[in-house]
Write an enzyme that holds these catalytic residues in place. Structure first.
Site, PDB file in Angstrom:
ATOM      1  N   HIS A  13       0.760  -1.081  -0.079  1.00 44.58           N
ATOM      2  CA  HIS A  13      -0.019   0.004   0.214  1.00 44.58           C
ATOM      3  C   HIS A  13       0.961   1.326  -0.121  1.00 44.58           C
ATOM      4  O   HIS A  13       1.432   1.670   0.956  1.00 44.58           O
ATOM      5  CB  HIS A  13      -1.017  -0.047   1.254  1.00 44.58           C
ATOM      6  N   HIS A  15       1.482   5.362  -1.579  1.00 46.56           N
ATOM      7  CA  HIS A  15       1.156   6.606  -2.611  1.00 46.56           C
ATOM      8  C   HIS A  15       2.478   7.108  -3.032  1.00 46.56           C
ATOM      9  O   HIS A  15       3.346   7.604  -2.593  1.00 46.56           O
ATOM     10  CB  HIS A  15       0.481   7.749  -1.807  1.00 46.56           C
ATOM     11  N   LEU A  16       2.421   7.221  -4.702  1.00 44.85           N
ATOM     12  CA  LEU A  16       3.677   7.571  -5.282  1.00 44.85           C
ATOM     13  C   LEU A  16       3.582   8.944  -5.852  1.00 44.85           C
ATOM     14  O   LEU A  16       4.416   9.622  -6.230  1.00 44.85           O
ATOM     15  CB  LEU A  16       4.076   6.563  -6.287  1.00 44.85           C
ATOM     16  N   ARG A  17       2.100   9.434  -6.031  1.00 46.31           N
ATOM     17  CA  ARG A  17       1.841  10.694  -6.597  1.00 46.31           C
ATOM     18  C   ARG A  17       2.418  10.834  -8.051  1.00 46.31           C
ATOM     19  O   ARG A  17       2.446   9.457  -8.464  1.00 46.31           O
ATOM     20  CB  ARG A  17       2.571  11.969  -5.879  1.00 46.31           C
ATOM     21  N   ASN A  41      -5.245   7.368  -6.012  1.00 48.33           N
ATOM     22  CA  ASN A  41      -6.091   8.558  -5.975  1.00 48.33           C
ATOM     23  C   ASN A  41      -4.891   9.838  -6.358  1.00 48.33           C
ATOM     24  O   ASN A  41      -4.735  10.786  -5.654  1.00 48.33           O
ATOM     25  CB  ASN A  41      -6.125   8.689  -4.435  1.00 48.33           C
ATOM     26  N   LYS A  99      -9.528  -0.025  -5.663  1.00 43.58           N
ATOM     27  CA  LYS A  99      -9.674   0.778  -4.631  1.00 43.58           C
ATOM     28  C   LYS A  99     -10.979   1.368  -4.379  1.00 43.58           C
ATOM     29  O   LYS A  99     -11.320   2.341  -5.158  1.00 43.58           O
ATOM     30  CB  LYS A  99      -8.675   1.704  -4.473  1.00 43.58           C
ATOM     31  N   HIS A 136     -10.385   1.524   1.827  1.00 44.84           N
ATOM     32  CA  HIS A 136     -10.370   2.310   2.696  1.00 44.84           C
ATOM     33  C   HIS A 136     -11.330   2.090   3.731  1.00 44.84           C
ATOM     34  O   HIS A 136     -12.581   2.686   3.338  1.00 44.84           O
ATOM     35  CB  HIS A 136     -10.276   3.745   2.290  1.00 44.84           C
ATOM     36  N   HIS A 174      -4.786  -0.572   5.622  1.00 40.55           N
ATOM     37  CA  HIS A 174      -4.132   0.203   6.653  1.00 40.55           C
ATOM     38  C   HIS A 174      -5.258  -0.031   8.126  1.00 40.55           C
ATOM     39  O   HIS A 174      -5.808   1.122   8.569  1.00 40.55           O
ATOM     40  CB  HIS A 174      -3.932   1.870   6.593  1.00 40.55           C
ATOM     41  N   LEU A 219      -5.026   9.140   7.810  1.00 36.88           N
ATOM     42  CA  LEU A 219      -6.470   8.758   7.917  1.00 36.88           C
ATOM     43  C   LEU A 219      -6.418   7.138   7.366  1.00 36.88           C
ATOM     44  O   LEU A 219      -5.755   7.012   6.353  1.00 36.88           O
ATOM     45  CB  LEU A 219      -7.299   9.222   6.925  1.00 36.88           C
ATOM     46  N   ASP A 247       1.651   2.550   3.486  1.00 35.64           N
ATOM     47  CA  ASP A 247       0.755   3.954   3.351  1.00 35.64           C
ATOM     48  C   ASP A 247       1.532   5.211   3.623  1.00 35.64           C
ATOM     49  O   ASP A 247       1.000   6.246   3.819  1.00 35.64           O
ATOM     50  CB  ASP A 247      -0.413   3.995   4.285  1.00 35.64           C
ATOM     51  N   HIS A 251       3.239  14.607   1.607  1.00 36.96           N
ATOM     52  CA  HIS A 251       2.442  16.126   1.417  1.00 36.96           C
ATOM     53  C   HIS A 251       3.504  17.029   1.663  1.00 36.96           C
ATOM     54  O   HIS A 251       4.363  16.731   2.827  1.00 36.96           O
ATOM     55  CB  HIS A 251       1.389  16.051   2.301  1.00 36.96           C
ATOM     56  N   ALA A 263      -4.047  15.029   5.624  1.00 34.06           N
ATOM     57  CA  ALA A 263      -3.780  13.745   6.123  1.00 34.06           C
ATOM     58  C   ALA A 263      -2.661  12.924   5.220  1.00 34.06           C
ATOM     59  O   ALA A 263      -2.840  12.701   4.216  1.00 34.06           O
ATOM     60  CB  ALA A 263      -5.010  12.753   5.979  1.00 34.06           C
TER      61      ALA A 263
HETATM   62  O1  DOR Z   1      -3.538   9.636   5.473  1.00 30.65           O
HETATM   63  C1  DOR Z   1      -3.730   9.266   4.511  1.00 30.65           C
HETATM   64  N1  DOR Z   1      -3.374   9.964   3.290  1.00 30.65           N
HETATM   65  N2  DOR Z   1      -4.716   8.520   4.379  1.00 30.65           N
HETATM   66  C2  DOR Z   1      -5.318   8.032   3.029  1.00 30.65           C
HETATM   67  O2  DOR Z   1      -6.206   7.280   2.983  1.00 30.65           O
HETATM   68  C3  DOR Z   1      -4.770   8.831   1.746  1.00 30.65           C
HETATM   69  C4  DOR Z   1      -3.358   9.428   2.007  1.00 30.65           C
HETATM   70  C5  DOR Z   1      -3.065  10.338   0.926  1.00 30.65           C
HETATM   71  O3  DOR Z   1      -3.366  10.110  -0.212  1.00 30.65           O
HETATM   72  O4  DOR Z   1      -2.488  11.316   1.356  1.00 30.65           O
HETATM   73 ZN    ZN Z   2      -3.221   5.284   1.475  1.00 27.55          ZN
END
Ligand code: DOR
Ligand code: ZN
Length: 347
Positions: A13, A15-17, A41, A99, A136, A174, A219, A247, A251, A263
């Site tokens: 799990h 996030h690479l953006r 996302n 997802k 999620h 998560h 989150l 996860d 940011h 988050a």
């Molecule tokens: O804290 C989080 N950040 N929870 C998520 O479900 C998404 C993630 C994000 O993409 O920043």
């Molecule tokens: Zn996530």
């Protein structure tokens, strides 16, 4: 034990953006993990196989020279997802799950599903194609206490879904509560769960330690100590239904240290070291390899990695920040000392 050699792990799990952010963070993950399930996302979200394949190409192009990291793609479900897309996704060989973001649950979830019953036909097509559903697991109603949203999701969404469609394989992403651990353990088969380093290491007190800590806000939010202990018990038991998913969710500092902070916790810089610390403290380092390198591929029906990595007991200080898309990012445990370090690859 001063050194620990493991089969190379994967992150189930992540996030690479995209764009400059992707370029900034990918090397951290690619230095540790052979593969990762990459979250969809983005803005706009990755909703079709064609978009996922194009995103995969951008990830491959951002890899450090000579690195063989393999992104495993996912599709973002919306109220309008076409059931016919599921067979296309499976046939691509590059999409490994879809997802479910309940609309409004978290970062870039506005296009998510407003009511799971709207995607019944999609879920049936996923079960038929053998594509797992990645959830999620939080309800989004503002009248539900934020600390109860995972448990409420189990009762009102997940348990009924299991009863309706037991053939659908599900990854409860998560997990943060004892309720979630108990739910996963009660399922006969077909349900797995990922666990982050922060939810294994901290409870919600950490969010308010000496003042509000925006870099520990993610989150689902950190929960009570009894919940953390339940997560730890599951991994210390070597239960194969629970596997590694960081996860890691980058940011920029300015969007975290903000009146309305985003988050997401960034942990890719030291993912394995963070898990190693938790397992070592629990006296369960011998359980790390199953959790990090074996249970995930078995759940997803993928081969185990052939290579190995070595962790050494060696102190190092996590940098205060890393460059991130023209700004900076504050990593988990910034400025603090970690007791384990990944050895450089043998060349
Ligand atoms: O804290 C989080 N950040 N929870 C998520 O479900 C998404 C993630 C994000 O993409 O920043
Ligand atoms: Zn996530």
């Amino acid at each position: 034990m001063d050194s620990l050699t493991l089969r190379q792990p994967d992150d189930w799990h992540l996030h690479l953006r995209d764009g400059a952010a992707l370029q900034s963070v990918l090397a951290h993950t690619a230095a540790q993990f052979a593969r990762a399930i990459v979250m969809p996302n983005l803005k706009p979200p990755v909703t079709t196989t064609a978009q996922a394949i194009a995103y995969r190409e951008r990830i491959l192009a951002a890899r450090p020279p000579g690195n063989a990291f393999e992104p495993l793609l996912t599709l973002y479900l919306t109220d309008r997802t076409n059931p016919a897309e599921m067979a296309v996704a499976k046939a691509s060989g590059m999409v490994h799950g879809c997802k479910l973001y309940p609309a409004g649950a978290t970062t870039n979830s506005d296009a998510g599903v407003t009511d799971i019953r709207r995607i019944d036909a999609v879920l049936e097509a996923m079960a038929a194609a053998g594509l797992p559903l990645l959830v999620h697991g939080e309800v989004t109603h503002s009248d539900v206490d934020v600390f109860d949203r995972e448990a409420r999701f189990i009762d009102t969404v997940l348990a009924p879904l299991r009863a309706r469609l037991p053939q659908l394989r599900i990854v409860f992403e998560h997990v943060t509560t004892k309720a979630a651990v108990d739910f996963v353990r009660a399922q006969a088969q077909g349900v797995g769960a990922t666990i982050t380093p922060q939810h294994l290491a901290m409870n919600r007190n950490a969010l308010f330690q000496g003042g509000i800590r925006p870099h520990l806000y993610c989150l689902p939010v950190l929960k009570r100590e009894r919940d953390r202990v339940a997560l730890l018990d599951a991994v210390v038991a070597g239960d194969p239904r629970f596997f590694l998913g960081t996860d890691s969710a980058p940011h920029a500092r300015s969007t975290k240290e903000n009146a309305c902070g985003c988050a997401g916790i960034y942990s890719a810089h030291a993912a394995l070291e963070l898990y190693a610390e938790v397992f070592a403290q629990a006296g369960a380092l011998q359980r790390l390899e199953g959790f990090a390198s074996e249970f995930g591929p078995r759940f997803y029906g993928l081969p185990l990695n052939a290579g190995t990595i070595t962790l050494q007991r060696s102190e190092w200080t996590v940098p205060a920040a890393y460059p991130f898309a023209g700004e900076t990012i504050v990593p988990l445990r910034a400025g603090e000392t970690l007791g384990w370090r990944l050895a450089p690859p043998v060349t």
